[in-house]
Design an enzyme around this catalytic site. Structure first.
Site, PDB file in Angstrom:
ATOM      1  N   GLY A 167      41.788  32.293  44.470  1.00 46.28           N
ATOM      2  CA  GLY A 167      42.224  33.644  44.785  1.00 46.28           C
ATOM      3  C   GLY A 167      41.345  34.279  45.838  1.00 46.28           C
ATOM      4  O   GLY A 167      40.258  33.795  46.170  1.00 46.28           O
ATOM      5  N   GLY A 200      40.511  38.459  47.377  1.00 40.86           N
ATOM      6  CA  GLY A 200      40.771  39.893  47.315  1.00 40.86           C
ATOM      7  C   GLY A 200      40.203  40.607  48.527  1.00 40.86           C
ATOM      8  O   GLY A 200      39.769  39.983  49.507  1.00 40.86           O
ATOM      9  N   GLY A 201      40.179  41.929  48.472  1.00 37.68           N
ATOM     10  CA  GLY A 201      39.685  42.709  49.597  1.00 37.68           C
ATOM     11  C   GLY A 201      38.213  42.514  49.853  1.00 37.68           C
ATOM     12  O   GLY A 201      37.753  42.573  51.000  1.00 37.68           O
ATOM     13  N   MET A 202      37.439  42.293  48.796  1.00 41.87           N
ATOM     14  CA  MET A 202      35.995  42.202  48.941  1.00 41.87           C
ATOM     15  C   MET A 202      35.427  40.830  48.623  1.00 41.87           C
ATOM     16  O   MET A 202      34.267  40.566  48.927  1.00 41.87           O
ATOM     17  CB  MET A 202      35.318  43.224  48.023  1.00 41.87           C
ATOM     18  CG  MET A 202      35.659  44.654  48.329  1.00 41.87           C
ATOM     19  SD  MET A 202      34.799  45.765  47.197  1.00 41.87           S
ATOM     20  CE  MET A 202      35.537  45.306  45.651  1.00 41.87           C
ATOM     21  N   VAL A 248      37.583  34.045  45.139  1.00 35.92           N
ATOM     22  CA  VAL A 248      37.373  33.529  43.797  1.00 35.92           C
ATOM     23  C   VAL A 248      37.610  32.023  43.799  1.00 35.92           C
ATOM     24  O   VAL A 248      38.596  31.538  44.361  1.00 35.92           O
ATOM     25  CB  VAL A 248      38.310  34.210  42.775  1.00 35.92           C
ATOM     26  CG1 VAL A 248      38.021  33.707  41.372  1.00 35.92           C
ATOM     27  CG2 VAL A 248      38.157  35.721  42.844  1.00 35.92           C
ATOM     28  N   LYS A 276      33.093  34.432  41.692  1.00 36.02           N
ATOM     29  CA  LYS A 276      33.567  35.430  42.655  1.00 36.02           C
ATOM     30  C   LYS A 276      32.465  35.660  43.680  1.00 36.02           C
ATOM     31  O   LYS A 276      31.386  36.152  43.345  1.00 36.02           O
ATOM     32  CB  LYS A 276      33.945  36.726  41.948  1.00 36.02           C
ATOM     33  CG  LYS A 276      34.349  37.836  42.907  1.00 36.02           C
ATOM     34  CD  LYS A 276      35.069  38.952  42.188  1.00 36.02           C
ATOM     35  CE  LYS A 276      36.457  38.550  41.797  1.00 36.02           C
ATOM     36  NZ  LYS A 276      37.277  39.672  41.329  1.00 36.02           N
ATOM     37  N   ASP A 307      39.260  50.770  39.653  1.00 36.84           N
ATOM     38  CA  ASP A 307      40.235  49.961  40.397  1.00 36.84           C
ATOM     39  C   ASP A 307      41.215  49.303  39.413  1.00 36.84           C
ATOM     40  O   ASP A 307      41.523  48.128  39.527  1.00 36.84           O
ATOM     41  CB  ASP A 307      39.517  48.896  41.225  1.00 36.84           C
ATOM     42  CG  ASP A 307      40.441  48.286  42.290  1.00 36.84           C
ATOM     43  OD1 ASP A 307      41.499  48.883  42.561  1.00 36.84           O
ATOM     44  OD2 ASP A 307      40.105  47.215  42.829  1.00 36.84           O
TER      45      ASP A 307
END
Length: 723
Positions: free
Chosen positions: A20, A22-24, A27, A42, A136
């Site tokens: 995966g 994400g924005g930051m 993973v 992560k 979030d």
């Protein structure tokens, strides 16, 4: 800064694959070689790794999140800095995000949605108790495992955003952001409740309430636009659940649930009272009427700066209306934004004036209508008094009655005496409030108590008579009050942290029966506890512990080798993908020589591919040798060898048996060890039972010079068979 499979972090975590992004962060699925288990790693993206302030807050919040331990929160195992890498090691969940789950199903069933919401709220409540605000909350951060358990991920990550990295990517999805977060103001635990409300909205409708072409438009919608009731898109939503969603998504934090635990209470009630009116008032009614939240120009500028920091947006003018509300005036060339029923878009100044006049006329009409209704009420009240006064308007006189016998008529036409009242509804009320409410209606409460797994302790389970029944004043009302659950809450025992043996003893000490069931698991090492059922259990009931047998292993039937020649047995093992284990031989009168007597390996007729089967090979029946025996009785005179000086001379001699094998090889056995004697001595050669060395019936006894090895004298022997 993508990590490739095979890379090791901390000489412990082996990267297997990326799962995966994400924005930051990104993973990865990894294997912890120290504990032999699969984990999720992560890794902070490079653009954020260069911001020391962000990294510091990231580490601080991740460490705080690592303190959380709850069945509905993804466990954080470790927080590590390794050179330019900053990463978190956490629990790997076998499942999908709630966002993917909703997308697959379109929208979720009501009970399923409430069940998921309760689990998420429980995780949020546990974090709030530790003073950790998620900030979030969204379906992308909720993982639905294969066994139906929901876990919240990424606690504390959003709090690590610094002023230099306040981009839309870092903020998470703006579709779920609370108005106070969108405004850039102070946010607390009620911000998480708002985001959970938006998530519940999406679960039951399959869509988010606010859409737009860009993040600025969506953020403003959270601040200004009334939310469309979810029942518009899904009429099957019960009234209680809709009120819960609207209360969670109230614009003002003070109008939402004050805590996640309060929300959980109402969600549980919604399961048993779908149409109940237990949700306390919020600003949901105002939202349904289209009320607009006022916003200042300074706040609008801040929102625009936060959500559109690095790209050009269509030209907009922010117009302050006379009422104090703000509308967005768009450039005529910007037609990309989808039109929503809640939007207030002013195209021309004339439109604003017309709209203002229409609102004034509508307000005036409402005032006139209220005045007319008031006048009519007064008039009909007067007329009603005349009809009851005995003035003969109906052609007859009315007789006066005592208060006890006077009757009144309700809206359904039912006659209710002054000595009677309608039974009020006291279900789900605390015992003291229920008693107060009954007293206010001239009734007395007669409570009894019983355990309940559904109704909270101290609250009313049932009432008799039922709500709405006509009863006599001052009569007794039978009310059943909950004693709470009489079951043991297993979630408070931390069974997941124990060995199976320890968990079994603990449960048995509490009067529970334990049943252990094994299941394969790619993530939990063999022998560790996967889960348990149920979460609450009454004394004497059975609790099932599900124990990991480790990753899946392909099994094959154990081949039958017994009675087969060893070469055939080896061929069967090879065909099955198995290997020979320990082998040995054993005498057998029943199994032919070279065949398998017995085998070992496998369990319940199955063995994993590549396993070993040990076996014992027959050496045939025992072979019994025939004994051959001879005897001799003689003497040897050494003087014959030495001569006249035999009396003073000496020689060292030994006596031995000499035979020859079938191939001509000589074999010997010493009958008398070497000794020195004088020539005048007679050496006795007397042996009563000499056994043949090789089963031969021929041989000889030899007198040998021990020093030279020369045979001095030889006596032939004949051996005879013995039983």
């Amino acid at each position: 800064m993508m990590l490739r499979p095979g890379v090791y972090l901390q000489d412990r975590y082996e990267i297997l694959e990326q799962v995966g992004s994400g924005g930051m962060s990104e993973v990865y699925k990894a294997k912890c070689h120290k504990l032999n288990r699969l984990v999720a790693v992560k890794v902070l993206k490079e653009e954020f790794s260069n911001d020391s302030t962000f990294v510091s807050k990231f580490k601080m919040e991740a460490q705080a999140a690592a303190r959380l331990s709850h069945p509905n929160i993804v466990n954080v195992y470790d927080v590590i800095d390794e050179g330019k890498f900053h990463y978190i090691v956490m629990e790997l969940i076998d499942g999908v995000t709630l966002k993917v789950y909703i997308a697959r199903k379109g929208k979720l069933e009501i009970k399923e949605s409430i069940g998921i919401a309760i689990q998420v709220a429980q995780g949020i409540a546990a974090a709030h108790e530790q003073n950790i605000i998620h900030r979030d909350i969204k379906p992308q951060n909720m993982i639905v495992s294969r066994d139906g358990k929901v876990k919240v991920a990424d606690f504390g990550i959003a709090r690590g955003v610094s002023a230099q990295t306040m981009t839309s990517a870092a903020m998470g999805s703006v579709h779920y952001i609370s108005p106070e977060q969108a405004r850039g103001g102070y946010s607390d635990s009620r911000s998480d409740i708002y985001s959970l409300g938006i998530t519940m909205y999406e679960m039951v409708t399959g869509r988010v309430p606010f859409e737009g072409d860009n993040t600025v438009a969506i953020a403003l919608a959270h601040l200004e636009d009334a939310i469309v009731p979810p029942s518009v898109y899904n009429p099957e939503i019960p009234a209680s659940f809709e009120r819960i969603i609207l209360k969670c998504t109230a614009k003002k934090p003070e109008n939402r649930y004050s805590s996640a635990n309060e929300l959980i209470g109402d969600l549980r009630k919604a399961l048993v009272q779908p149409e109940g009116e237990f949700v306390k008032d919020s600003d949901g009614s105002r939202a349904l009427q289209g009320h607009t939240v006022k916003i200042s120009g300074k706040e609008l500028a801040r929102i625009k700066e936060q959500y559109n920091p690095a790209r050009e947006e269509p030209v907009r003018e922010y117009v302050r209306r006379p009422t104090g509300e703000t509308a967005i005036t768009r450039h005529p060339s910007d037609n990309r934004r989808s039109q929503r029923p809640q939007e207030r878009i002013s195209q021309k100044p004339e439109d604003q004036v017309n709209s203002h006049i229409e609102r004034m006329l509508a307000a005036a009409g409402i005032v006139v209508a209220i005045i007319i209704v008031a006048v009519l009420i007064v008039v009909f009240s007067k007329l009603g008094g005349m009809f009851q006064s005995g003035s003969g308007l109906l052609g007859r006189e009315t007789t006066s009655q005592s208060p006890e016998s006077q009757a009144q008529t309700n809206e359904n036409g039912e006659t209710l005496k002054d000595t009677e009242v309608y039974m009020p509804d006291v279900l789900e009320l605390p015992e003291d409030l229920a008693e107060t409410k009954l007293k206010e209606n001239f009734l007395s409460m007669k409570p009894t108590y019983q355990a309940s797994d559904v109704v909270e302790k101290g609250y009313v389970i049932s009432q008799d008579p039922d709500y709405g029944t006509v009863v006599s004043k001052y009569s007794h009302v039978n009310v059943v009050v909950s004693l709470g659950s009489d079951k043991i809450d297993l979630t408070a025992l931390d069974l997941e942290t124990m060995s199976v043996a320890s968990a079994t003893r603990l449960l048995q000490d509490r009067g529970l029966t334990v049943q252990v069931t094994e299941e394969e698991s790619e993530t939990v090492e063999k022998g560790m506890l996967l889960r348990y059922e149920p979460e609450k259990a009454a004394e004497g009931s059975t609790v099932t512990l599900y124990v990991s047998t480790g990753p899946h292993v392909d099994m094959v039937p154990v081949p039958n080798l017994v009675g087969k020649p060893e070469q055939d047995a080896l061929a069967l093992l090879g065909e099955a993908g198995l290997l020979p284990g320990d082998t040995s031989t054993e005498i057998s009168d029943t199994v032919p020589k070279g065949s398998i007597i017995r085998q070992e390996g496998g369990q319940d007729g199955q063995i994993e591919v590549g396993g070993k089967i040990s076996y014992v090979v027959s050496s045939g029946p025992e072979v019994r040798q025939q004994r051959y025996v001879a005897s001799i009785n003689d003497v040897y005179d050494l003087s014959n060898l030495i001569g006249p000086g035999a009396g003073s001379a000496s020689v060292t001699v030994l006596v031995r048996l000499h035979q020859v094998d079938a191939d001509g090889t000589p074999v010997y056995r010493t009958l008398t060890d070497a000794k020195t004697i004088t020539g005048a001595v007679l050496l006795p050669i007397s042996y009563t039972s000499i056994e043949s060395l090789n089963g031969s019936d021929k041989g000889e006894v030899e007198v040998v010079d021990a020093e030279s090895g020369a045979v001095l004298k030889s006596y032939p022997l004949t051996f005879f068979p013995m039983d």
